[in-house]
Design an enzyme around this catalytic site. Structure first.
Site, short mmCIF file in Angstrom:
data_model
loop_
_atom_site.label_atom_id
_atom_site.label_comp_id
_atom_site.label_asym_id
_atom_site.label_seq_id
_atom_site.Cartn_x
_atom_site.Cartn_y
_atom_site.Cartn_z
N ARG A 46 21.02 40.11 115.46
CA ARG A 46 20.47 38.76 115.57
C ARG A 46 20.21 38.30 117.01
O ARG A 46 19.61 37.27 117.25
CB ARG A 46 21.39 37.76 114.85
CG ARG A 46 21.18 37.77 113.35
CD ARG A 46 22.18 36.90 112.64
NE ARG A 46 23.49 37.55 112.56
CZ ARG A 46 24.60 36.93 112.18
NH1 ARG A 46 24.58 35.65 111.88
NH2 ARG A 46 25.74 37.59 112.11
N GLY A 93 32.27 50.17 109.85
CA GLY A 93 33.14 49.04 109.56
C GLY A 93 34.28 48.91 110.56
O GLY A 93 34.60 49.86 111.29
N GLY A 128 34.65 42.58 121.21
CA GLY A 128 33.90 42.48 122.46
C GLY A 128 32.93 41.31 122.50
O GLY A 128 32.43 40.94 123.56
N ALA A 132 14.41 26.82 168.64
CA ALA A 132 13.62 26.60 167.43
C ALA A 132 12.44 27.57 167.40
O ALA A 132 11.80 27.80 168.43
CB ALA A 132 13.11 25.17 167.41
#
Ligand code: UD1
Ligand code: CA
Length: 470
Positions: A18, A84, A108, A387
């Site tokens: 999913r 399973g 996990g 600068a």
């Protein structure tokens, strides 16, 4: 607390259909870490690495690499086919059954479980004569979870899966969280008795309580108040929810540790980050990866600090990015600065607005306050970088270093063509292109001498006016 007698098996073989991802589910990230990374942290807070086993299957190689990088010394068992949860644990038998003690099973894809909760589970397992303890929770809607069937003494007689339950069993609201702590000897003795006699034809780990009670052993349940702790991630919406929970937990933790978060809900802090007391983090800051921030620091609004070290009293202004860099005590960077990679800013040095640093060491007290690019450079202590100074470190083929001595003064808009060395105390004139080394205490000018043409503008105007009058 470390339990030298607890083995942890983490199930991480599933693909996670999913998620609709090419990446294995446990490799998705929440709270700045992979899901498996969180579970490993939890496991390693409880058991030594040589007693932590990860069952890998889908994208076994990637999952293994990720886990091994996060936690050295742990073991892996490959489950080629996902038959399973019972099968997944049973294949750990060779690696785990000889270790004795207790066996804890984690998933996990359940990164929210807290170490404290599992400590309680272990304590209950160790303090009882029962063969094991499972985590359960009473839920308003337990649809999808296994239901916990208790006997008259309150022990677990069975766990019935959603697909296999009768209407009466499915009305039970006490759900199995799928997290267990068993006595290892009894668990391994009876693991072979799990079969596939169920509608899914899977080996259900949830058959263990019934198997053990038939053999005359009790199994207890430990109820947790918040079932969200055991929340397993199935899709990206749940991933986002879990991310939000982990972020909130981390913010609360750092605030408890003495850190001020201004508008905390806008701030992102990865779980691996450490921050010292009295540091102030402003809105929308992101503190990522393995960053360590000391005490009394400020991190300005919208800044991003990644995999970096900020010692005490460092000030990072707003909209500043710091990656893989080290700022010593009292250093300042920003607002609007970028410390791109592998920089080291020594104590009290200043990196100002619109200054980019790459692989550069700024000596103690050195300043580059505005608009500069300093790459592959070593800048001496107390030097001043004007600068617009640019190190031209790349010739289209290779990167070249620039070295600037202590107390040097680099005039504004200097172009420093590397490789280049400027000696201690030397000056470069503003606007110079410096291509040759400058000795200590010298002045280098590399620009055209100024030309002044008296009256040039007035004469030009007069010419223009005369021609337009014609
Ligand atoms: C399981 C429990 C259920 C419990 C629920 C809690 C079983 C049979 N059921 O159901 O009682 O309420 O957890 O979340 O155990 N995995 C493997 N290899 C496999 C099968 C699974 O590594 O062969 C991993 C999965 O990747 C997953 C975890 O084990 O991380 C759980 O498996 P899953 O199929 O999601 O079990 P649930 O249906 O959630
Ligand atoms: Ca699940």
């Amino acid at each position: 607390m470390m339990h030298s007698d607890v083995t942890v098996v983490i199930l991480a073989a599933g693909l996670g259909t999913r998620m609709k991802s090419r990446k294995a589910k446990v490799l998705h990230r929440a709270g700045g870490k992979t899901l498996l990374g969180h579970v490993l942290d939890t496991a390693l807070a409880l058991a030594p690495p040589e007693r932590v086993l990860v069952v890998v299957g889908h994208q076994a190689g990637e999952v293994r690499r990720d886990a091994a990088a996060a936690a050295g010394g742990i073991g892996f068992v490959e489950q080629k086919e996902q038959l399973g949860t019972g099968h997944a644990v049973s294949i750990c038998r060779d690696a785990a059954s000889g270790l004795g003690g207790y066996l804890m099973v984690l998933y996990g894809d359940s990164p929210l479980l807290r170490v404290e909760t599992l400590e309680q589970l272990i304590a209950q397992a160790k303090g009882t004569s029962a063969a094991g303890v499972l985590l359960s929770a009473v839920m308003d809607d337990p649809t999808g979870y296994g239901r916990v069937i208790r006997d008259e003494r309150g022990n677990v007689r069975d766990v019935v899966e959603q697909k296999a339950g009768t209407a009466e069993q499915l009305a039970i609201r006490e759900a199995n969280m799928g997290i267990y702590c068993y006595r290892a000897d009894l668990f391994w003795k009876h693991i072979g008795e799990i079969g596939t006699d169920n509608p899914a034809k899977e080996y259900y780990l949830t058959d263990m309580p019934a198997i053990l009670s038939r053999a005359g052993h009790a199994v207890e349940a430990m109820q947790i108040a918040d079932p969200n702790e055991a929340l397993g991630i199935n899709d990206r919406a749940q991933l986002a929810e879990v991310d939000a929970i982990l972020r909130e937990r981390k913010r609360r933790q750092v605030m408890r540790d003495g850190v001020t978060l201004v508008k905390p809900e806008t701030i992102t802090i990865d779980s691996g980050v450490e921050i010292g007391p009295d540091t102030v983090i402003e809105p929308f800051a992101q503190i990522l990866g393995r960053t360590r921030i000391g005490a009394d620091c400020t991190v300005g609004a919208c800044s991003i600090i990644e995999d970096s070290v900020l010692e005490d009293e460092v000030r990072v202004g707003a909209f500043t990015m710091v990656a893989t860099s080290h700022l010593e005590r009292g250093a300042q960077a920003g607002p609007y600065a970028r410390l791109r990679m592998e920089n080291h800013v020594e104590a009290g040095a200043h990196i100002g607005n619109f200054v980019e640093l790459k692989k550069t060491r700024m000596g103690a007290g050195a300043k580059a306050n505005h608009l500069a690019y300093l790459g592959d450079s070593a800048i001496g202590a107390k030097s001043n970088i004007g600068a617009g100074t640019i190190t031209c470190n790349y010739d289209g083929y290779a990167k070249h270093p620039t070295k600037i001595g202590e107390g040097a003064f680099i005039g504004s808009n200097s172009t420093l063509v590397a490789p280049l060395e400027i000696g201690a105390g030397a000056y470069t004139g503003a606007g110079s292109v410096i291509t040759d080394n400058v000795p200590a205490d010298a002045l280098a000018l590399g620009r055209a001498r100024q030309v002044v043409r008296e009256d040039w503008a007035r004469k030009r105007r007069a010419r223009k006016e005369a021609s337009s009058a014609r």
